[in-house]
Design an enzyme around this catalytic site. Structure first.
Site, mmCIF file in Angstrom:
data_model
loop_
_atom_site.group_PDB
_atom_site.id
_atom_site.type_symbol
_atom_site.label_atom_id
_atom_site.label_comp_id
_atom_site.label_asym_id
_atom_site.label_seq_id
_atom_site.Cartn_x
_atom_site.Cartn_y
_atom_site.Cartn_z
ATOM 1 C CE LYS A 66 -3.728 5.119 -1.296
ATOM 2 N NZ LYS A 66 -4.780 5.686 -2.187
ATOM 3 C CE1 TYR A 80 -3.709 2.511 0.929
ATOM 4 C CE2 TYR A 80 -2.286 3.156 2.745
ATOM 5 C CZ TYR A 80 -3.395 3.377 1.954
ATOM 6 O OH TYR A 80 -4.195 4.475 2.200
#
Length: 302
Positions: free
Chosen positions: A175, A171
């Protein structure tokens, strides 16, 4: 409806719940026509029988606004094209794209599987690029045809992407990629009348409530600083014509706080003027580190 985004056409991905739902409702309240995109998937991206997007559309329509459901996968190339096509077909144009969709498959890097890596990077990073790519194709054609374009893209990064987050390597990497993608797109799309910014929000959602249960609990009374609705005012403003001079920025948003993340910057170098010998570098690196700002700690590392 009147408001800061009156008659603007907005796509919000992942708009069935949480921050995306708050964005869709806030844009509609500001006068926008909204394409509410959501697959209705579970927190980990698994299939679900829920249809939260339809409930958001019904809520917007009940308040006198205009909205339509789109159920395409934003990380599927053809699906992203259909998503943009939904706005054009139903509302005649597109003015704002808010990339928000995503899910989690958290695990420490030493245990993370290839599938868990691929799935999260796909939905977040490709799920930002694919809608952007089809949207800019439309806006570029409009610009080249001599029609004025005043368009906006608002991407969703994360504190995990800016500082890292233990147990969320997939993640965090996705991001971080979104933050860099935002800078690139802002530089490339300016010539077509399109601004590109990103937010790194902190709010209580399905994706954060298990990881940060203690710090994101809902208060009994008073201002709920972790409510998803706190994030949306900045996003609505960034989607309006008022934000035309703002591009290539990453905003951190939490409760009533807004800040700009500065990101990577060139540090002051030590220049020998010729090639270094490895034996010389211990002292050089020590001096560079001592003169640099200390990094922000990785979330979960303290």
């Amino acid at each position: 409806m009147t408001g800061i985004c009156a008659d603007r056409v907005v796509i919000v991905t992942g708009a069935g719940r949480g921050i995306g739902r708050a964005h869709a409702l806030a844009f509609a309240a500001a006068g926008a026509k909204v394409v509410v995109n959501d697959l209705g998937a579970g927190l980990d991206g698994s299939a679900s029988v829920d249809d939260p997007a339809q409930a958001v559309v019904a809520e917007i329509e009940a308040a006198g606004g205009a909205a339509v459901v789109n159920g395409d996968d934003v990380a599927d190339w053809a699906g992203a094209k259909r998503l943009v096509g939904t706005a054009l077909e139903h509302f005649g144009r597109l003015d704002v794209l808010v990339n928000n969709a995503g899910f989690l498959r958290d695990r420490m890097l030493a245990n993370l599987s290839e599938d868990e890596w691929d799935a999260v990077v796909r939905v977040h990073l490709k799920g930002h690029f694919a809608p952007m790519r089809h949207a800019i194709e439309y806006w570029r054609a409009e610009s080249k045809a001599g029609r004025a374009v005043d368009a906006r893209i608002i991407n969703t990064s994360s504190g995990a992407g800016l500082q890292g987050s233990v147990g969320q390597g997939n993640y965090a990497a996705a991001k971080a990629g979104i933050a860099a993608l935002t800078l690139n797109a802002a530089a490339e799309f300016a010539r077509y009348g399109v601004t590109v910014n990103a937010i790194a929000p902190a709010a209580r959602t399905r994706m954060t409530e298990s990881a940060f249960a203690d710090t994101m609990a809902k208060p009994d009374a008073g201002f709920d600083s972790m409510a998803p609705e706190n994030i949306s005012p900045l996003v609505v403003w960034l989607g309006s014509s008022e934000s035309a001079q703002v591009s290539g920025r990453v905003f951190e948003v939490e409760g009533g706080k807004i800040a700009i993340a500065d990101g990577w910057r060139h540090g002051d170098p030590i220049d020998k003027g010729e090639r270094w010998d490895p034996s010389e570098l211990a002292d050089v690196v020590s001096k560079l580190i001592s003169s640099a700002q200390p990094p922000v700690p990785v979330y979960g590392s303290m």
